[in-house]
Design an enzyme around this catalytic site. Sequence first.
Site, short mmCIF file in Angstrom:
data_model
loop_
_atom_site.label_atom_id
_atom_site.label_comp_id
_atom_site.label_asym_id
_atom_site.label_seq_id
_atom_site.Cartn_x
_atom_site.Cartn_y
_atom_site.Cartn_z
N CYS A 374 0.83 -1.20 0.00
CA CYS A 374 0.00 0.00 0.00
C CYS A 374 0.87 1.26 0.00
CB CYS A 374 -0.98 -0.07 1.17
SG CYS A 374 -2.48 0.85 0.84
N HIS A 498 -3.28 -5.01 0.55
CA HIS A 498 -2.69 -5.57 1.78
C HIS A 498 -2.72 -7.10 1.71
CE1 HIS A 498 -2.37 -1.91 4.30
NE2 HIS A 498 -3.35 -1.48 3.53
N GLU A 500 -1.20 -9.15 3.43
CA GLU A 500 -1.08 -9.80 4.75
C GLU A 500 -2.41 -10.27 5.31
OE1 GLU A 500 -0.73 -6.59 4.08
OE2 GLU A 500 -1.08 -5.27 5.80
N1 GLN Z 1 -2.10 6.60 3.07
C1 GLN Z 1 -2.17 5.90 1.83
C2 GLN Z 1 -3.54 6.03 1.20
O1 GLN Z 1 -4.47 6.39 1.84
C3 GLN Z 1 -1.81 4.44 2.03
C4 GLN Z 1 -2.74 3.71 2.95
C5 GLN Z 1 -2.20 2.41 3.41
O2 GLN Z 1 -1.01 2.18 3.35
N2 GLN Z 1 -3.05 1.53 3.90
O3 GLN Z 1 -3.69 5.75 0.03
#
Ligand code: GLN
Length: 522
Positions: A374, A498, A500
């Site tokens: 992300c 994600h 994970e």
């Molecule tokens: N802050 C970034 C976004 O909102 C990444 C979010 C995250 O890593 N879950 O896109």
Amino acid sequence: MAKYIFITGGVVSSLGKGVAAAGCGALLQSRGYTVHARKFDPYLNIDPGTMSPFQHGEVYVTNDGYETDLDLGYYERFLGAQLSRNDSVSGGRIYWDVLNAERHGDYLGATVQMIPHVSNKIKEYISAPTDTDFVVCEIGGTVGDIEGKIFLESIRQFANDVGRHNVMFVHLTLAPYLEKSGELKTKPTQMSARELLENGIQADMLIVRTPRMLTPAERDKIGMFCNLPAKSVISGIDVDNIYKIPLAYEAQHVFDIIADHFGLPHARGDMTRFDRIETYLSADIPTVTVGVVGKYFNVPDAYKSLNEALFHAGIQNNVHIKIKQIDAETFTPEDCRDVSGILVPGGFGVRGVSGKIASAQYARENRVPYMGICLGMQVAVIEFARNVLGIENAGSSEFSSDCTPVIGIMAACDAENMGGTLRLGAYPCDVTPDTLAHKIYGATSISERHRHRYEMDIGLEQKFASAGMIISGRSPDGRLPEMIELKNHPFFIAGQFHPEFQSSPYPGHPMFNAFVAACKHN
Ligand code: GLN
């Protein structure tokens, strides 16, 4: 109809009801039964998504985009169950439903009451069909909590509705050990079981958290005071790894107690998965150090699923994993000297971003395996834009309004289930053939979970690709980059999602497995 095992807790909070419930579920699965899990949290927040991670650890995201707490992660990892927003229900949500129904006129002017209106609503969530043989259902909080009363009342009624032989009550308590007198005290357990009984619920099994195994005399005493056979009093001893819990229960014949309650045949279980983890934990095998460049290390369990996924990938690669926590806010390249790979996890806000960008640069330039999750993908893109493409002010509109945004809010993010403004939950991703991503997943169409607001600008694809950073995964409509990788690097990959959240000990997760394999060979 599914049979239900309700898990309640008493004496103190944080006894590990979720893990105990998952452990019971694992024993059932080892005998071929199918198991679903549910969790009820009596607190008044409508969902855990907006609760502080400082109090609750990581925000776990389900396939259907529900932001919940990390207990749901235990259930998915342990049981392989697919949970949804209706499997994590808070008191606030129940009242919200009831009060909205009242406003809507659904109660036809009747006086709206805790019983039957609130209790019926709780029972509605409890009894939602699952197509599994069992549902393990955790009631959050501690017996005696005011918020929890109506939940205890509802499970009491539920057992009465569906028949007591279809419902088992498991109660978790604590037996403190008094150093001075060298005694294990059973009174708090007795009082907790009695308090449960005051709510009309007779515990069918007690799991007593203790520093050592209960003696037969202690089990007899607890059984006598708590109104159940001594054999149904289990020692919930501390273990150094939660995957040992099913083995600890197995050794105490917990399945047989469950089977006796429901009138099922005793059967030997296949505990291979857990035996293998136990063997792995004590194996004399090499250790791989992974540098995780993050900023929530002071929050317990903030990276729970990530740590788990690395652990699972360690099992698959037959190496132990050491996680080196690298504080993004104070990052220097020196921090990476002793790591075999660099992982930048998700995160929000500008704090620590420049350290994360620097760590991506270090990995790219020094050909160290890199995995970005992300925000970890976004910083890799920003780094590449700045230092390879020479876009001086490249950045994300999350962090600065006067940058040249290579990451921003894309008009394309108009998906229906964007809770608030986040892109949440599982989305399909098309994987480009003959890429590292394709090699890792062995598929051209995958699904991963998201929790973010910003996206890489797909308009930059050609520019990035001609310099060596390619988009190897994208949304099926082609508008959102989902994965990037470097062509001339041993292992440099990142996802906007994600991964994970979908890892389990067996078979691990392909992306983590491949990352740890690359670290192992670095
Ligand atoms: N802050 C970034 C976004 O909102 C990444 C979010 C995250 O890593 N879950 O896109």
